[in-house]
Structures are given as C-alpha cells and as structure tokens.
Scaffold this motif. Structure first.
Motif, mmCIF file in Angstrom:
data_model
loop_
_atom_site.group_PDB
_atom_site.id
_atom_site.type_symbol
_atom_site.label_atom_id
_atom_site.label_comp_id
_atom_site.label_asym_id
_atom_site.label_seq_id
_atom_site.Cartn_x
_atom_site.Cartn_y
_atom_site.Cartn_z
ATOM 1 N N ALA A 122 30.521 56.946 21.287
ATOM 2 C CA ALA A 122 30.714 57.780 22.494
ATOM 3 C C ALA A 122 29.401 58.369 23.143
ATOM 4 O O ALA A 122 29.074 58.327 24.240
ATOM 5 N N LEU A 123 28.699 58.702 21.857
ATOM 6 C CA LEU A 123 27.343 59.291 22.072
ATOM 7 C C LEU A 123 26.523 58.115 22.914
ATOM 8 O O LEU A 123 25.642 58.364 24.008
ATOM 9 N N ALA A 124 26.706 56.726 22.482
ATOM 10 C CA ALA A 124 25.883 55.796 23.328
ATOM 11 C C ALA A 124 26.357 55.733 24.612
ATOM 12 O O ALA A 124 25.516 55.239 25.519
ATOM 13 N N PHE A 125 27.462 56.044 24.918
ATOM 14 C CA PHE A 125 27.844 56.038 26.364
ATOM 15 C C PHE A 125 27.836 57.267 27.042
ATOM 16 O O PHE A 125 28.555 57.729 28.031
ATOM 17 N N ARG A 126 26.941 58.041 26.737
ATOM 18 C CA ARG A 126 26.720 59.633 27.014
ATOM 19 C C ARG A 126 26.531 59.442 28.807
ATOM 20 O O ARG A 126 26.770 60.433 29.379
ATOM 21 N N ASP A 127 26.164 58.458 29.559
ATOM 22 C CA ASP A 127 25.992 58.332 30.890
ATOM 23 C C ASP A 127 27.157 58.101 31.250
ATOM 24 O O ASP A 127 27.568 58.105 32.928
ATOM 25 N N TYR A 128 28.438 57.904 30.856
ATOM 26 C CA TYR A 128 29.652 57.690 31.255
ATOM 27 C C TYR A 128 30.498 58.902 30.632
ATOM 28 O O TYR A 128 30.167 59.300 29.644
ATOM 29 N N PRO A 129 31.779 59.148 31.113
ATOM 30 C CA PRO A 129 32.554 60.311 30.568
ATOM 31 C C PRO A 129 33.300 59.794 29.452
ATOM 32 O O PRO A 129 34.478 60.186 29.192
ATOM 33 N N ALA A 130 32.716 59.193 28.373
ATOM 34 C CA ALA A 130 33.417 58.844 27.151
ATOM 35 C C ALA A 130 33.798 60.052 26.241
ATOM 36 O O ALA A 130 34.211 59.683 25.170
ATOM 37 N N ARG A 131 33.234 61.079 26.519
ATOM 38 C CA ARG A 131 33.625 62.449 25.777
ATOM 39 C C ARG A 131 34.925 62.895 25.972
ATOM 40 O O ARG A 131 35.864 63.679 25.234
ATOM 41 N N ALA A 132 35.486 62.225 27.206
ATOM 42 C CA ALA A 132 37.044 62.909 27.493
ATOM 43 C C ALA A 132 37.824 61.806 26.728
ATOM 44 O O ALA A 132 37.834 60.440 26.842
ATOM 45 N N VAL A 133 39.092 62.147 26.160
ATOM 46 C CA VAL A 133 39.970 61.346 25.203
ATOM 47 C C VAL A 133 41.342 61.503 26.265
ATOM 48 O O VAL A 133 41.756 62.644 26.213
ATOM 49 N N PRO A 134 41.877 60.368 26.528
ATOM 50 C CA PRO A 134 41.273 59.192 26.568
ATOM 51 C C PRO A 134 40.382 58.665 27.497
ATOM 52 O O PRO A 134 40.577 59.424 28.652
ATOM 53 N N SER A 135 39.517 57.785 27.423
ATOM 54 C CA SER A 135 38.578 57.364 28.294
ATOM 55 C C SER A 135 38.790 55.789 28.269
ATOM 56 O O SER A 135 38.668 55.430 27.182
ATOM 57 N N THR A 136 38.510 55.139 29.461
ATOM 58 C CA THR A 136 38.294 53.689 29.290
ATOM 59 C C THR A 136 37.332 53.171 30.061
ATOM 60 O O THR A 136 37.118 53.616 31.241
ATOM 61 N N ILE A 137 36.621 52.069 29.467
ATOM 62 C CA ILE A 137 35.386 51.551 30.361
ATOM 63 C C ILE A 137 35.564 50.082 30.452
ATOM 64 O O ILE A 137 36.034 49.415 29.499
ATOM 65 N N VAL A 138 35.691 49.503 31.573
ATOM 66 C CA VAL A 138 35.739 47.895 31.755
ATOM 67 C C VAL A 138 34.401 47.347 31.745
ATOM 68 O O VAL A 138 33.626 47.996 32.828
ATOM 69 N N LEU A 139 34.028 46.323 31.090
ATOM 70 C CA LEU A 139 32.811 45.600 31.232
ATOM 71 C C LEU A 139 33.147 44.247 32.025
ATOM 72 O O LEU A 139 33.931 43.630 31.609
ATOM 73 N N ASP A 140 32.154 43.846 32.719
ATOM 74 C CA ASP A 140 32.209 42.411 33.285
ATOM 75 C C ASP A 140 31.747 41.609 32.220
ATOM 76 O O ASP A 140 31.182 41.869 31.258
ATOM 77 N N ARG A 141 31.748 40.183 32.488
ATOM 78 C CA ARG A 141 31.268 39.210 31.784
ATOM 79 C C ARG A 141 29.551 39.343 31.257
ATOM 80 O O ARG A 141 29.367 38.753 30.460
ATOM 81 N N GLU A 142 28.927 39.949 32.186
ATOM 82 C CA GLU A 142 27.608 40.271 31.852
ATOM 83 C C GLU A 142 27.275 41.473 31.070
ATOM 84 O O GLU A 142 26.062 41.913 30.853
ATOM 85 N N GLY A 143 28.321 42.097 30.486
ATOM 86 C CA GLY A 143 28.004 43.324 29.786
ATOM 87 C C GLY A 143 27.637 44.671 30.746
ATOM 88 O O GLY A 143 27.234 45.654 29.972
ATOM 89 N N ARG A 144 28.017 44.571 31.875
ATOM 90 C CA ARG A 144 27.851 45.619 32.877
ATOM 91 C C ARG A 144 29.183 46.681 32.842
ATOM 92 O O ARG A 144 30.013 45.997 32.873
ATOM 93 N N VAL A 145 28.784 47.971 33.129
ATOM 94 C CA VAL A 145 29.917 48.650 33.301
ATOM 95 C C VAL A 145 30.540 48.479 34.821
ATOM 96 O O VAL A 145 29.960 48.719 35.749
ATOM 97 N N ALA A 146 31.778 48.093 34.818
ATOM 98 C CA ALA A 146 32.504 47.693 36.112
ATOM 99 C C ALA A 146 33.311 48.692 36.624
ATOM 100 O O ALA A 146 33.743 48.579 37.937
ATOM 101 N N ALA A 147 33.956 49.486 35.525
ATOM 102 C CA ALA A 147 34.894 50.433 35.968
ATOM 103 C C ALA A 147 34.964 51.654 34.915
ATOM 104 O O ALA A 147 34.821 51.214 33.782
ATOM 105 N N VAL A 148 35.308 52.837 35.306
ATOM 106 C CA VAL A 148 35.342 53.796 34.331
ATOM 107 C C VAL A 148 36.602 54.791 34.560
ATOM 108 O O VAL A 148 36.829 54.993 35.900
ATOM 109 N N TYR A 149 37.428 54.857 33.682
ATOM 110 C CA TYR A 149 38.496 55.843 33.959
ATOM 111 C C TYR A 149 38.429 57.101 32.841
ATOM 112 O O TYR A 149 37.893 56.854 31.676
ATOM 113 N N THR A 150 38.866 57.998 33.338
ATOM 114 C CA THR A 150 38.945 59.499 32.402
ATOM 115 C C THR A 150 40.377 59.445 32.307
ATOM 116 O O THR A 150 41.105 59.528 33.597
#
Length: 190
Positions: free
Chosen positions: A143-171
């Motif tokens: 979660a610390l590695a994803f500190r630029d995204y709201p990964a400290r909220a639980v649950p959180s979901t991050i969708v990555l595209d085929r190139e490993g880029r952040v395509a969507a973020v849910y809190t």
C-alpha cells in the motif's frame, strides 16, 4: 444515564482501535481506514495514466509474487482485510467476475493488509471460495508503494491496463456491475 455512559466508553474504545503501533504511514501520515465509496469507477484516459509502482511479496499460504507477473494482462488489485465488513460483500463478487474473465487476459490479485494473523486471512479465503491469489501484507508495505493512490482506504481497488498503468481507482466497496463495465472498457482498448 447508564446507557449514555456505556455509549461514551464504547465510542472511546472504538476510537482507539484504529491506531496500532505497526500502522504504516502513507500519504499524509494517515492509517488504514474506511472511506465512503466512489460511486462508479472512472477510467483514466490512456494518455493520462501513470505507470503503477513495482512491488513484490509473499502470497497467503506461501510462495513469492512479483508485479512483473501481471505484465501484458489487465489486472485488478484489491486491498482487503478479513476484519473489513465491505470486503465480506465485495470479495465473493470479485470471485464471480474473476471466474468469468480469467481466460480473457485479466488477473486478480488481493492484497491482504493490516491482518494480525495470517490464519484469519486464510480462513476468509476458504470461507468465500476465493481462487485468485492474495499477498499477505500485514504492515501495508505494498500500500505504501501505491501512496499516490488511495490504497490506504480498505477496501480499495486499482485496475491496471495491459501496459501496467493505473486505468481506474476505487475507494470503498465496488459494485460488480461497475467492475465488469470498467474491465470491458480497458480490455477493449487497442
């Protein structure tokens, strides 16, 4: 009066539950917490996406995992805990989506955070019949590695595209229909 006093004591005890000695400091020094859910996932336009950080760790039940294993596929990263009430609703629904899309180039990875005992997480997975892997991350280091995204909220979901880029973020809890819509959109990208 007795009920009021009992309620006040209970509130004080509950307020103390969120500050553990092993809490990970992420973003602005916050700890893992529940947040109000985003109503729907917004897909970030491809030209505005940032590459997700690399991470690795130990899977629940053993074995090592590296984010490099997600390369070339759309990936759903879900930060969860067995202690999280919305996770008990969301995770079985994620399993249903996973069963439908795993052969379409979509990987799911759970990231179990703030769990005091790995056995609780393993029991959760068994109880809900979860087949996708989960990292055991009790200190929230991923979660610390994803500190630029709201990964400290639980649950959180991050969708990555085929190139490993952040395509969507849910809190908060993700509706199954919305996750399916976002995955279809990201899978449909050229």
């Amino acid at each position: 009066m007795r009920r009021l006093l009992f309620g006040l004591v209970a509130a004080l005890l509950l307020a103390g539950c969120s500050s553990g000695a092993d809490a990970v400091e992420v973003n602005s020094g916050g700890e893992f917490r529940f947040v109000e859910a985003t109503p729907t996932g917004e897909v970030i336009p491809p030209g505005e996406r940032a590459t997700a950080p690399e991470f690795s760790g130990t899977l629940l039940g053993g074995g090592e995992f590296s984010s490099a294993e997600l390369s070339g596929d759309v990936a759903v990263l879900n930060f969860w805990g067995s202690w999280c009430a919305p996770c008990r609703v969301e995770t079985p629904e994620f399993q249903e989506v996973y069963a439908d899309v795993r052969d379409d180039g979509v990987q799911f990875l759970g990231l179990n955070v703030k769990e005091t005992d790995e056995q609780f997480a393993l029991a959760f997975i068994e109880r809900f019949g979860i087949e996708f892997p989960s990292l055991y991350d009790p200190r929230g280091e991923v979660a610390l590695a994803f500190r630029d995204y709201p990964a400290r909220a639980v649950p959180s979901t991050i969708v990555l595209d085929r190139e490993g880029r952040v395509a969507a973020v849910y809190t908060g809890e993700v509706a199954q229909e919305d996750l399916r819509r976002v995955l279809a959109q990201v899978l449909g990208e050229a």
